[in-house]
Design an enzyme around this catalytic site. Sequence first.
Site, PDB file in Angstrom:
ATOM      1  N   HIS A 106      13.505 -10.581 -22.712  1.00  0.00           N
ATOM      2  CA  HIS A 106      14.605  -9.799 -22.151  1.00  0.00           C
ATOM      3  C   HIS A 106      14.066  -8.584 -21.399  1.00  0.00           C
ATOM      4  CE1 HIS A 106      17.891 -12.024 -23.735  1.00  0.00           C
ATOM      5  NE2 HIS A 106      17.618 -11.790 -25.011  1.00  0.00           N
ATOM      6  N   LYS A 117      30.532 -19.775 -26.290  1.00  0.00           N
ATOM      7  CA  LYS A 117      31.389 -20.654 -25.487  1.00  0.00           C
ATOM      8  C   LYS A 117      30.663 -21.232 -24.274  1.00  0.00           C
ATOM      9  CE  LYS A 117      35.849 -18.554 -26.663  1.00  0.00           C
ATOM     10  NZ  LYS A 117      37.079 -17.911 -26.104  1.00  0.00           N
TER      11      LYS A 117
END
Length: 322
Positions: A124, A282
């Site tokens: 990251h 999701k």
Amino acid sequence: MMATDGRPCEKSSEGEDEDEVGKRNNMEIISKLGKEEGWPLEYMYEYQGFWYASVGSVEGAIWMQLRHDMVQASLVFGHEPDPTSPLLNTSPHDLVPFLELYLHQNIPFPDPYSPHPPQLFQTHLPFTSLSQYVMESRCRIVYVCRNPKDVFVSLFCSLEKLRDERLKPISLEKAFELFCKGISLYGPFWDHVLGYWKASLESPERVMSLRYEDMKRESSFHLKRLAEFMGCPFSTEEEKQGLVNEILEMCSFENLQNLEVNKTGRLTTNSSQIENHRFFRKGEVGDWKRHLTDEMVEGIDKLIDQKLAGSGLTFHDCSEEA
């Protein structure tokens, strides 16, 4: 002690070994870090212009910047989907380890000189904080970014599930305010994406920047782009055999989410365990519409337009948009 470009450098005193020098240098850097109210932890720490969730995360970033053996790391992209692939029984986060977590997990860094070195890593870290050895190496970097509204919603929902129960929950409105100020994991968001975006324009043979929405909308096209970028383009015969679609199916969000290992397994770090299913929420484009108010949307749209102005980088709100 910092180098002229803001990166950590080593200094030694007579009688000190390398580990002692490293610890002393790290403590000196950490003692000067900026600190602000954070989420999901109580505080966040600023290092080289970006925000980290803990002192341990900063130590991991510093440690990674000093790794000189990353130069030898290679990345290999294999075409044929293997029915015995480790991806089917191992979490992606175990297969593709975070560079900055090696120190945090207190495990030895893999030997890149071995016959079968790790071939793929994830991080990251912002582009400007990558190790100088990575920058000077021949490794190729693939950066995936996403619409900032979906980034915020996904980050908020995921971090709330990981929040220390001893801390009070943070409201969506407060977290949104911090995100827009740039105080979020590895934020500011716009500085992070612009770093890799500009690098991809300056060195397209080494850095590829992809948007999540584009990958969802035209998966086959971008998989073939990725294969070509890695120097392993699909042959006409492979495409006729349907290998592109087979790979897409095996690596799809839905398939990975429903694998047993990702429903019941855990990612273990030195200090905690995270259930694998928490990495799968999701995967939708436009989920922000269910969470953000019109006022929030208007505010962040203006902010992103301002921050990305003139860069050529844009984000779309729906997977169907061009």
